[in-house]
Design a protein around this motif. Structure first.
Motif, mmCIF file in Angstrom:
data_model
loop_
_atom_site.group_PDB
_atom_site.id
_atom_site.type_symbol
_atom_site.label_atom_id
_atom_site.label_comp_id
_atom_site.label_asym_id
_atom_site.label_seq_id
_atom_site.Cartn_x
_atom_site.Cartn_y
_atom_site.Cartn_z
ATOM 1 N N TYR A 187 -11.637 -1.623 11.485
ATOM 2 C CA TYR A 187 -11.154 -0.307 11.915
ATOM 3 C C TYR A 187 -10.030 0.207 11.014
ATOM 4 O O TYR A 187 -10.014 1.367 10.634
ATOM 5 C CB TYR A 187 -10.623 -0.350 13.352
ATOM 6 N N LEU A 188 -9.074 -0.672 10.713
ATOM 7 C CA LEU A 188 -7.937 -0.327 9.857
ATOM 8 C C LEU A 188 -8.278 -0.699 8.422
ATOM 9 O O LEU A 188 -8.630 -1.844 8.147
ATOM 10 C CB LEU A 188 -6.688 -1.081 10.318
ATOM 11 N N ALA A 189 -8.173 0.260 7.514
ATOM 12 C CA ALA A 189 -8.579 0.014 6.129
ATOM 13 C C ALA A 189 -7.422 0.245 5.172
ATOM 14 O O ALA A 189 -6.409 0.856 5.521
ATOM 15 C CB ALA A 189 -9.746 0.923 5.759
ATOM 16 N N ALA A 190 -7.607 -0.253 3.949
ATOM 17 C CA ALA A 190 -6.670 0.015 2.856
ATOM 18 C C ALA A 190 -7.380 0.960 1.898
ATOM 19 O O ALA A 190 -8.113 0.532 1.010
ATOM 20 C CB ALA A 190 -6.278 -1.279 2.157
ATOM 21 N N CYS A 191 -7.187 2.270 2.093
ATOM 22 C CA CYS A 191 -7.898 3.260 1.276
ATOM 23 C C CYS A 191 -7.080 3.615 0.039
ATOM 24 O O CYS A 191 -5.851 3.527 0.045
ATOM 25 C CB CYS A 191 -8.201 4.520 2.082
ATOM 26 N N THR A 192 -7.769 3.997 -1.035
ATOM 27 C CA THR A 192 -7.059 4.432 -2.233
ATOM 28 C C THR A 192 -6.315 5.717 -1.922
ATOM 29 O O THR A 192 -6.782 6.570 -1.177
ATOM 30 C CB THR A 192 -8.028 4.663 -3.400
ATOM 31 N N LYS A 193 -5.130 5.856 -2.501
ATOM 32 C CA LYS A 193 -4.283 7.009 -2.199
ATOM 33 C C LYS A 193 -3.427 7.326 -3.407
ATOM 34 O O LYS A 193 -2.764 6.459 -3.962
ATOM 35 C CB LYS A 193 -3.386 6.689 -0.995
ATOM 36 N N GLY A 194 -3.431 8.586 -3.831
ATOM 37 C CA GLY A 194 -2.608 8.995 -4.956
ATOM 38 C C GLY A 194 -3.152 10.259 -5.566
ATOM 39 O O GLY A 194 -4.080 10.881 -5.035
ATOM 40 N N ALA A 195 -2.603 10.640 -6.694
ATOM 41 C CA ALA A 195 -3.097 11.824 -7.397
ATOM 42 C C ALA A 195 -4.577 11.657 -7.692
ATOM 43 O O ALA A 195 -5.361 12.589 -7.655
ATOM 44 C CB ALA A 195 -2.311 12.029 -8.685
ATOM 45 N N ASN A 196 -4.959 10.416 -7.981
ATOM 46 C CA ASN A 196 -6.369 10.043 -8.073
ATOM 47 C C ASN A 196 -6.454 8.562 -7.768
ATOM 48 O O ASN A 196 -5.435 7.884 -7.626
ATOM 49 C CB ASN A 196 -6.961 10.362 -9.455
ATOM 50 N N ALA A 197 -7.678 8.053 -7.643
ATOM 51 C CA ALA A 197 -7.853 6.665 -7.224
ATOM 52 C C ALA A 197 -7.428 5.674 -8.298
ATOM 53 O O ALA A 197 -7.473 4.472 -8.087
ATOM 54 C CB ALA A 197 -9.307 6.419 -6.824
ATOM 55 N N SER A 198 -7.003 6.173 -9.470
ATOM 56 C CA SER A 198 -6.529 5.282 -10.524
ATOM 57 C C SER A 198 -5.018 5.088 -10.472
ATOM 58 O O SER A 198 -4.457 4.373 -11.295
ATOM 59 C CB SER A 198 -6.933 5.845 -11.895
ATOM 60 N N SER A 199 -4.327 5.759 -9.528
ATOM 61 C CA SER A 199 -2.884 5.582 -9.389
ATOM 62 C C SER A 199 -2.592 4.113 -9.094
ATOM 63 O O SER A 199 -3.217 3.512 -8.226
ATOM 64 C CB SER A 199 -2.354 6.460 -8.254
ATOM 65 N N MET A 200 -1.628 3.559 -9.812
ATOM 66 C CA MET A 200 -1.355 2.127 -9.722
ATOM 67 C C MET A 200 0.093 1.877 -9.307
ATOM 68 O O MET A 200 0.964 2.726 -9.476
ATOM 69 C CB MET A 200 -1.614 1.457 -11.079
ATOM 70 N N ARG A 201 0.336 0.672 -8.759
ATOM 71 C CA ARG A 201 1.699 0.256 -8.459
ATOM 72 C C ARG A 201 1.792 -1.264 -8.515
ATOM 73 O O ARG A 201 0.778 -1.964 -8.494
ATOM 74 C CB ARG A 201 2.163 0.802 -7.112
ATOM 75 N N ASP A 202 3.023 -1.776 -8.585
ATOM 76 C CA ASP A 202 3.237 -3.219 -8.678
ATOM 77 C C ASP A 202 2.908 -3.911 -7.364
ATOM 78 O O ASP A 202 3.098 -3.354 -6.276
ATOM 79 C CB ASP A 202 4.693 -3.516 -9.038
ATOM 80 N N ALA A 203 2.434 -5.153 -7.482
ATOM 81 C CA ALA A 203 2.137 -5.984 -6.319
ATOM 82 C C ALA A 203 2.397 -7.440 -6.696
ATOM 83 O O ALA A 203 2.393 -7.791 -7.879
ATOM 84 C CB ALA A 203 0.683 -5.802 -5.888
ATOM 85 N N PRO A 204 2.634 -8.314 -5.705
ATOM 86 C CA PRO A 204 2.863 -9.731 -6.007
ATOM 87 C C PRO A 204 1.664 -10.345 -6.727
ATOM 88 O O PRO A 204 0.512 -10.008 -6.445
ATOM 89 C CB PRO A 204 3.048 -10.361 -4.621
ATOM 90 N N ALA A 205 1.957 -11.247 -7.656
ATOM 91 C CA ALA A 205 0.901 -11.950 -8.389
ATOM 92 C C ALA A 205 0.544 -13.245 -7.663
ATOM 93 O O ALA A 205 1.334 -13.758 -6.863
ATOM 94 C CB ALA A 205 1.370 -12.255 -9.809
ATOM 95 N N PRO A 206 -0.643 -13.803 -7.910
ATOM 96 C CA PRO A 206 -1.019 -15.072 -7.272
ATOM 97 C C PRO A 206 -0.085 -16.201 -7.697
ATOM 98 O O PRO A 206 0.403 -16.226 -8.831
ATOM 99 C CB PRO A 206 -2.445 -15.314 -7.794
ATOM 100 N N ALA A 207 0.159 -17.122 -6.783
ATOM 101 C CA ALA A 207 0.982 -18.284 -7.100
ATOM 102 C C ALA A 207 0.336 -19.071 -8.239
ATOM 103 O O ALA A 207 -0.886 -19.251 -8.270
ATOM 104 C CB ALA A 207 1.132 -19.169 -5.864
#
Length: 486
Positions: A187-207
């Motif tokens: 029901y709850l999703a993580a949808c792309t959001k931004g000026a376009n779907a290529s907008s990027m941001r930093d996120a934690p890297a795998p251990a």
């Protein structure tokens, strides 16, 4: 006078103002002229804020208004009519975007105290119908406010939303935000959001990756349009007749399906049919009937079952694996409509906004596998044994690696305006050898069932297919030894 504090004494005070807006167009309600000067979709929400509830537009992190000691988020969201005549029904026109996901902070949160839940546990919905046929000449300002309601989560919905949040949380915390997909959850999703779907941001890297950050598409928590349709039906008392699986509030849809199917794992189709008291048949449809009877929904299709519909589980796919570990056929999905062919010829067409990206990004499939003890040449359907089933969505990396090139090839062909040489031995459409996974093949009722391309050519209607080797691999990856539905 503007309510600078965005504070109200009671819900009754808020609802009285909103009820007064019902039946009026946004143009009639707009006291500031904001609608005429703003091209963005959010202007309708701004009109409700400024001209109906009389508080200043804001972009605060906290929920919009304070009612007594409780904060409420205000959401203005469109509905539309789907179908014709007696089959006409009300559906959500789009997903409900709730809050941008902060990849850096999310791993530190728990559900109850999360930023998402603080903004989403109390929502006032303002509905309007948007049935415009020509968006270039018809303004959204002329749509009418339909009704305003306070969103109430029932116990089962809340359990699923919590589980979905945990799924997104775990993926981000483990360093895999770049692999998030809308169809990961129900029901709850993580949808792309931004000026376009290529907008990027930093996120934690795998251990253990040797780096602290990765880049991931900017995404937002959102309620899927399928879930929003069910919420709207409840609010408007227009729920269509549908069956609800008796899932306990402490159990997910996947867990329930596993529980229902597990007694039959390893049994033959004929044996299962005998135990369930249904007639034997060699047709592919009979396996679908068998599966639906096992899960307690005899005679129904997935789109008429509440929990499947809310989670956007749109298809049941049954697959028979032979002794070589492969199914006999590739797996078919949906056809390309003539309107979509025309859209592929647009210079403005973008992959991130395409029907094909949306289809694999948003939809989930209930895949149930059987195993034949003998090769296809000796196959007897009644002897196939149930292996198990699972809810599947295509991983984001596979969408990018295998589906995107197909869309790009089609876009290139349609833009060129040249012949696709269909049926001439030099077919330029991406076929089975294109990338070994996703391709086009005809799936019309007959050779006369055709679609017209932008260049004027007519070809047999085309369908998207996934290669049988890929299907076998996804079954191996998703299917635990005991056939668990996951």
């Amino acid at each position: 006078m503007l309510n600078e504090e965005r504070s109200f004494s009671s819900l009754e005070e808020v609802t009285k103002l909103l009820i007064a807006a019902e039946g009026k167009t946004f143009r009639e309600l707009d006291e500031t002229g904001r609608g005429d000067s703003a091209g963005n979709k959010g202007s309708l929400g701004n009109i409700i804020e400024e001209s109906v509830l009389h508080y200043p537009v804001n972009s605060d992190a906290e929920a919009d208004i304070l009612v007594g000691d409780t904060r409420y988020e205000l959401k203005v969201t469109p509905l539309k009519h789907s179908g014709k005549g007696k089959r006409t029904k009300t559906v959500a026109k789009e997903r409900l975007v709730l809050d941008i996901i902060n990849y850096e902070n999310l791993p530190k949160e728990n559900f109850e105290d999360s930023r998402f839940w603080n903004k989403s546990k109390n929502i006032i919905m303002v509905y309007y119908y948007d049935d415009r046929e020509d968006k270039k000449t018809q303004s959204r300002l002329d749509c009418k406010v339909l009704k305003s309601v306070v969103l109430h989560y029932d116990e089962n919905d809340l359990a699923t939303i919590r589980d979905d949040w945990e799924t997104i949380h775990e993926k981000v915390a483990s360093g895999h935000a770049n692999q998030l997909s809308e169809s990961d959850t129900n029901y709850l999703a993580a949808c792309t959001k931004g000026a376009n779907a290529s907008s990027m941001r930093d996120a934690p890297a795998p251990a253990g990756s040797g780096k602290a950050r990765i880049r991931a598409k900017q995404r937002a928590f959102s309620f899927k349009s399928s879930f929003m349709t069910s919420i709207a039906e409840r609010a408007l008392v227009s729920r269509i007749e549908e069956y609800s699986l008796p899932i306990p509030s402490n159990q997910t849809l996947s867990e329930f399906l596993w529980q229902q199917m597990s007694p039959y794992i390893g049994r033959s189709v004929d044996d299962i049919a005998l135990r369930l008291g249904i007639s034997k048949s060699d047709s592919k449809a009979s396996k679908s009937r068998l599966v639906m009877k096992m899960v307690g929904a005899e005679g129904r299709s997935v789109d008429t079952i509440e929990q499947f519909r809310k989670a956007n589980v749109t298809k049941l796919k049954t697959v028979v694996l032979y002794p070589d570990g492969l199914p006999k056929e590739n797996m078919s999905f949906r056809q390309i409509t003539e309107e979509e062919w025309q859209g592929l010829a647009s210079f403005d067409a973008k992959w991130e906004d395409s029907f094909l990206y949306e289809y694999f990004e948003e939809n989930k499939f209930f895949i149930v596998s059987f195993k034949s003890p003998v090769p296809y040449s000796q196959h007897v359907a009644g002897n196939d044994r149930l292996v198990g089933g699972f809810l599947w969505n295509m991983p984001e990396k596979d969408i990018e690696q295998y589906v995107r090139p197909v869309w790009e090839r089609l876009h290139e062909l349609m833009l060129s305006g040249g012949s696709v040489h269909y049926g001439r031995g030099t077919n330029l459409l991406p076929g089975a050898s294109f990338n070994g996974v996703c391709h086009l093949r005809p799936k019309g009722q007959n050779s006369d069932d055709v679609a017209r391309l932008p260049n004027g050519e007519s070809i047999t209607k085309q369908c998207f297919w996934l290669d049988r080797h890929y299907v076998a691999e996804l079954i191996r990856e998703n299917q635990k030894v005991n056939g668990n539905v996951k």
